[in-house]
Design a protein around this motif. Structure first.
Motif, mmCIF file in Angstrom:
data_model
loop_
_atom_site.group_PDB
_atom_site.id
_atom_site.type_symbol
_atom_site.label_atom_id
_atom_site.label_comp_id
_atom_site.label_asym_id
_atom_site.label_seq_id
_atom_site.Cartn_x
_atom_site.Cartn_y
_atom_site.Cartn_z
ATOM 1 N N ALA A 319 0.879 -1.171 0.000
ATOM 2 C CA ALA A 319 0.000 0.000 0.000
ATOM 3 C C ALA A 319 0.914 1.217 0.000
ATOM 4 C CB ALA A 319 -0.924 -0.005 1.205
ATOM 5 N N LYS A 320 1.536 1.452 -1.148
ATOM 6 C CA LYS A 320 2.514 2.521 -1.264
ATOM 7 C C LYS A 320 1.813 3.863 -1.456
ATOM 8 C CE LYS A 320 6.124 -0.407 -3.314
ATOM 9 N NZ LYS A 320 6.978 -0.622 -4.513
ATOM 10 N N PHE A 321 2.146 4.796 -0.594
ATOM 11 C CA PHE A 321 1.548 6.128 -0.668
ATOM 12 C C PHE A 321 2.495 7.081 -1.380
ATOM 13 C CE2 PHE A 321 1.111 10.441 1.018
ATOM 14 C CZ PHE A 321 -0.228 10.679 0.749
ATOM 15 N N SER A 322 1.951 7.850 -2.291
ATOM 16 C CA SER A 322 2.733 8.910 -2.930
ATOM 17 C C SER A 322 1.874 10.157 -3.020
ATOM 18 C CB SER A 322 3.225 8.488 -4.324
ATOM 19 O OG SER A 322 2.135 8.185 -5.169
ATOM 20 N N ASN A 323 2.526 11.291 -3.045
ATOM 21 C CA ASN A 323 1.818 12.566 -3.092
ATOM 22 C C ASN A 323 2.688 13.577 -3.821
ATOM 23 O OD1 ASN A 323 -0.297 14.486 -2.243
ATOM 24 N ND2 ASN A 323 1.325 15.383 -0.997
ATOM 25 N N THR A 324 2.050 14.384 -4.640
ATOM 26 C CA THR A 324 2.765 15.488 -5.266
ATOM 27 C C THR A 324 1.964 16.762 -5.055
ATOM 28 O OG1 THR A 324 3.919 16.191 -7.281
ATOM 29 C CG2 THR A 324 1.705 15.289 -7.561
ATOM 30 N N LYS A 325 2.596 17.885 -5.242
ATOM 31 C CA LYS A 325 1.933 19.171 -5.042
ATOM 32 C C LYS A 325 1.438 19.701 -6.376
ATOM 33 C CE LYS A 325 2.829 19.403 -0.608
ATOM 34 N NZ LYS A 325 1.771 19.392 0.422
ATOM 35 N N LEU A 326 0.172 20.038 -6.413
ATOM 36 C CA LEU A 326 -0.472 20.516 -7.632
ATOM 37 C C LEU A 326 -0.614 22.027 -7.564
ATOM 38 C CD1 LEU A 326 -2.014 19.868 -10.273
ATOM 39 C CD2 LEU A 326 -4.053 19.519 -8.873
ATOM 40 N N PRO A 377 -2.774 13.009 -3.968
ATOM 41 C CA PRO A 377 -2.277 11.728 -3.459
ATOM 42 C C PRO A 377 -2.735 10.511 -4.268
ATOM 43 C CG PRO A 377 -4.184 12.393 -2.210
ATOM 44 C CD PRO A 377 -3.997 13.444 -3.277
ATOM 45 N N CYS A 378 -1.962 9.453 -4.128
ATOM 46 C CA CYS A 378 -2.281 8.165 -4.748
ATOM 47 C C CYS A 378 -1.839 7.059 -3.800
ATOM 48 C CB CYS A 378 -1.568 8.030 -6.093
ATOM 49 S SG CYS A 378 -1.701 6.389 -6.868
ATOM 50 N N VAL A 379 -2.662 6.030 -3.670
ATOM 51 C CA VAL A 379 -2.283 4.834 -2.927
ATOM 52 C C VAL A 379 -2.176 3.694 -3.925
ATOM 53 C CG1 VAL A 379 -2.806 3.288 -1.020
ATOM 54 C CG2 VAL A 379 -3.553 5.675 -0.912
ATOM 55 N N ASP A 380 -0.991 3.109 -4.018
ATOM 56 C CA ASP A 380 -0.710 2.049 -4.984
ATOM 57 C C ASP A 380 -0.751 0.699 -4.273
ATOM 58 O OD1 ASP A 380 0.173 0.337 -6.942
ATOM 59 O OD2 ASP A 380 1.892 1.556 -7.536
ATOM 60 N N PHE A 381 -1.764 -0.094 -4.588
ATOM 61 C CA PHE A 381 -1.915 -1.418 -3.998
ATOM 62 C C PHE A 381 -1.306 -2.517 -4.865
ATOM 63 C CE2 PHE A 381 -5.575 1.081 -2.420
ATOM 64 C CZ PHE A 381 -5.352 0.983 -1.061
ATOM 65 N N GLY A 382 -0.554 -2.136 -5.876
ATOM 66 C CA GLY A 382 0.024 -3.113 -6.796
ATOM 67 C C GLY A 382 -0.853 -3.253 -8.024
ATOM 68 N N ALA A 384 -3.900 -2.364 -8.192
ATOM 69 C CA ALA A 384 -4.910 -1.309 -8.165
ATOM 70 C C ALA A 384 -4.315 -0.032 -7.574
ATOM 71 C CB ALA A 384 -6.119 -1.738 -7.332
ATOM 72 N N GLN A 385 -4.839 1.095 -8.049
ATOM 73 C CA GLN A 385 -4.419 2.394 -7.528
ATOM 74 C C GLN A 385 -5.664 3.226 -7.182
ATOM 75 O OE1 GLN A 385 -3.075 1.324 -10.675
ATOM 76 N NE2 GLN A 385 -1.487 0.351 -9.412
ATOM 77 N N LEU A 386 -5.571 3.981 -6.110
ATOM 78 C CA LEU A 386 -6.623 4.907 -5.708
ATOM 79 C C LEU A 386 -6.051 6.316 -5.815
ATOM 80 C CD1 LEU A 386 -8.883 4.586 -2.545
ATOM 81 C CD2 LEU A 386 -7.930 6.770 -3.255
ATOM 82 N N VAL A 387 -6.690 7.160 -6.630
ATOM 83 C CA VAL A 387 -6.203 8.522 -6.867
ATOM 84 C C VAL A 387 -7.287 9.515 -6.462
ATOM 85 C CG1 VAL A 387 -5.222 10.119 -8.548
ATOM 86 C CG2 VAL A 387 -4.890 7.659 -8.842
ATOM 87 N N LEU A 388 -6.891 10.550 -5.716
ATOM 88 C CA LEU A 388 -7.833 11.592 -5.303
ATOM 89 C C LEU A 388 -7.565 12.874 -6.073
ATOM 90 C CD1 LEU A 388 -10.094 12.590 -3.420
ATOM 91 C CD2 LEU A 388 -8.321 13.193 -1.764
ATOM 92 N N PHE A 389 -8.579 13.345 -6.800
ATOM 93 C CA PHE A 389 -8.490 14.543 -7.630
ATOM 94 C C PHE A 389 -9.131 15.737 -6.917
ATOM 95 C CE2 PHE A 389 -8.157 11.051 -10.522
ATOM 96 C CZ PHE A 389 -7.425 11.491 -11.625
#
Length: 463
Positions: A319-326, A377-382, A384-389
Motif C-alpha cells: 500500500a505505497k503512498f505517494s503525493n505530489t503538489k499541484l 495523493p495516490c495509494v498504490d496497492f500493486g 490497483a491504484q486509488l487517486v484523489l483529484f
C-alpha cells in the motif's frame, strides 16, 4: 554445574526468541478499521453555498464513512462525506483532525465530498471574511462543522480498537445503464453547449443527444480478510443530483443506493465516492421528478451489485503512498478580480448569495497567493491504484488516469480539495467552457497531467 546453568539460559533465550519471532511473523501485515458518522446539517442551514432556500426538512441522513489502513508505515485514512464541498481552511481542519486521531500526517488523510447539492459547502477562510462583514453563519454553521470533525475523529479513533486483518484486495467493475451523460452537446446550430444540467431530461433535444464522453463503469475496490469481505469502496463518475434547491436535505440517489447496498450486505461496510464528474450529470436520463430519483437510485444500486459480483481478489502485498503538489492558478479574469470581489463583499445592499460567492473567491485567491499548493495523493496497492483529484475535475482526467495505467485497476475519486471548483480539460476550455463555479483557468490540464504522471506512473530506477 555452571555449564548446565549456561545451557539452560541459552535454551530459554533461544526458545523465547523463537516464540517472539513466530508471533511477529503471525502479525497481519495490514489491518483495516472502518467507521461511519451522521453529519446531517441542522434545519435553516444553507445548502450548496449559494442556494437561497435553506434546509427545511431532512429527507434522509448525510453520512461520513471511511476507513483506516494500518501497516508498518504511518496509517492511511480515507473518508467520503455526503456534503457538497469542503474548501480551503475547512479542508485543512478535516485532515488535521483525522490525522491526529489516526496518528498520521495530513498528507496521508484523503477526504472527499460526494457533491450532493442539498448539502453544505464549508470554507473556513470564506466564513472568516463573512463574519468580518456581519454575515457570520451565512455560509455554514462553524460550531456544527467543528462538532462533525470531532465526532468523526472520535469514531475513527474508536474503530482502531477493532481493526481486522486484511489479506486481500478485490477489484470489480460493471457498466451502469442510463445514468451518466456529458454536459457537452452540439446544438442544432452546430454550436457547442455545456448546458445539459442535472435535470434537463425533460427537454427533448437534451434527452435525445448522445451520452458524450463518460466513464460508463462503476468501480469497486474491496478489502478482505481471507474469504471474509470487510469493506467495499464504490466510485462512479456523475453529478449526484436528481433535483435540489427546495430545502430538502438528502444524500440523493447515490447516497440512497449506498444505503440500500449496506442494507443488503450488513456485514460489509459500504462507501460510495463520486468520480471525476465536473462535466457529467444525469441530465439525459433525469427530468427532475421524484420517480427519476427512484430510477437513478435503482440503476446505481444495480451497478454496485454487478460490480461486486464481478470482483476478483488478489493478495494485498503493498500500500505505497505517494503525493505530489499541484499548482493550479487562480483564474484572475474580470469577474474574479480581488478588488471587484472585495467591493461586492463589503456592499451591504448586495444579495447575501453574491457576497458569499465573493468571500469564497477571495479565500481561494488568498490561499493561492500564500503559496499553499494542493495535495494530489495516490495509494498504490500493486494491481490497483486509488487517486484523489481536486474539485470538480472533468471526466477526461479519470479516463486519462486509466490510459496511463491500462494494465491496472485505477479507481478515481473527485471532489478532494474543492476550492478550484470546475477543473476543465484543455479541450473544454477550447470549447469556451465557462461557469460561475470556476476558479482555475486555461492550462490547468498541463498541471493535472504532470501530477498524474508523478503519482501514477512507476518510477524508473537507474542502476
Amino acid at each position: 554445574m555452571k555449564f548446565f546453568q549456561y545451557l539452560f539460559v541459552a535454551v530459554v533465550c533461544t526458545t523465547f526468541g523463537q516464540l517472539n519471532f513466530t508471533q511477529a511473523a503471525d502479525e497481519p501485515e495490514f489491518q483495516l478499521a472502518s467507521f461511519s458518522v451522521d453529519v446531517t446539517i441542522p434545519l435553516n442551514h444553507r445548502c450548496m453555498g449559494l442556494l437561497p432556500t435553506k434546509s427545511k426538512t431532512i429527507a434522509d441522513s448525510l453520512e461520513a464513512i471511511g476507513f483506516v489502513l494500518l501497516s508498518s508505515e504511518k496509517p492511511l485514512v480515507y473518508v467520503a462525506i455526503d456534503w457538497c464541498e469542503i474548501r480551503n481552511g475547512a479542508y485543512d481542519q478535516w485532515r488535521d483532525g483525522l490525522a491526529a486521531a489516526a496518528g498520521t500526517t495530513r498528507e496521508r488523510v484523503l477526504v472527499s465530498s460526494l457533491h450532493q447539492h442539498d448539502a453544505p459547502v464549508t470554507d473556513a477562510d470564506a466564513e472568516k471574511l463573512l463574519e468580518e462583514v456581519g454575515l457570520k453563519g451565512e455560509l455554514y454553521d462553524e460550531t456544527f462543522h467543528q462538532q462533525c470533525i470531532q465526532n468523526v475523529s472520535a469514531a475513527l479513533q474508536e474503530s482502531l480498537k477493532t481493526a481486522s486483518p486484511v489479506t486481500h484486495i478485490g477489484m470489480g467493475k460493471a457498466k451502469v445503464e442510463k445514468v451518466a451523460s456529458n454536459r457537452r452537446i452540439i446544438m442544432s446550430s452546430g454550436a457547442v453547449s455545456f448546458g445539459r444540467g442535472s435535470a434537463s431530461g425533460g427537454k427533448n433535444y437534451l434527452a435525445e443527444a448522445p451520452e458524450g464522453e463518460i466513464d460508463p463503469y462503476l468501480w469497486t475496490l474491496s478489502f478482505w480478510n481471507n474469504e471474509t469481505p470487510l469493506l467495499a469502496l464504490h466510485s462512479y463518475a456523475t453529478h449526484p443530483m436528481s433535483y435540489y434547491g427546495k430545502g430538502e436535505v438528502t444524500s440523493d440517489f447515490v447516497g440512497l443506493a449506498r444505503k440500500a447496498m449496506q442494507k443488503k450486505h450488513p456485514n460489509i461496510k459500504q462507501i460510495y465516492a463520486s468520480g471525476c464528474s465536473g462535466d457529467v450529470t444525469a441530465g439525459k436520463f433525469n427530468d427532475g421528478s421524484k420517480q427519476s430519483r427512484i430510477d437513478l437510485t435503482n440503476r446505481i444500486l444495480a451497478g454496485m451489485e454487478k460490480s461486486w459480483k464481478a470482483t476478483k481478489k488478489q493478495p494485498l502485498t503493498q500500500a505505497k503512498f505517494s503525493n505530489t503538489k499541484l499548482d493550479l492558478k487562480y483564474y484572475d479574469h474580470a469577474g474574479l478580480q480581488p478588488k471587484r470581489l472585495r467591493t461586492i463583499l463589503d456592499d451591504k445592499s448586495a444579495r447575501t448569495e453574491d457576497r458569499i460567492y465573493a468571500a469564497m473567491g477571495l479565500a481561494s485567491y488568498a490561499r493561492v497567493k500564500s503559496g499553499q499548493l494542493i495535495d494530489f495523493p495516490c495509494v498504490d496497492f500493486g494491481p490497483a491504484q486509488l487517486v484523489l483529484f481536486p474539485g470538480e475535475s472533468f471526466v477526461g482526467y479519470q479516463l486519462m488516469a486509466q490510459q496511463m495505467r491500462p494494465d491496472s485497476f485505477v479507481l478515481s475519486i473527485g471532489y478532494g480539495e474543492c476550492w478550484p471548483g470546475y477543473v476543465p480539460t484543455n479541450s473544454a476550455f477550447a470549447d469556451n467552457f465557462q461557469d460561475k463555479w470556476l476558479w482555475v483557468g486555461p492550462g490547468s490540464e498541463n498541471q493535472m497531467r504532470e501530477a498524474l504522471q508523478e503519482v501514477l506512473l512507476p518510477k524508473v530506477v537507474e542502476e
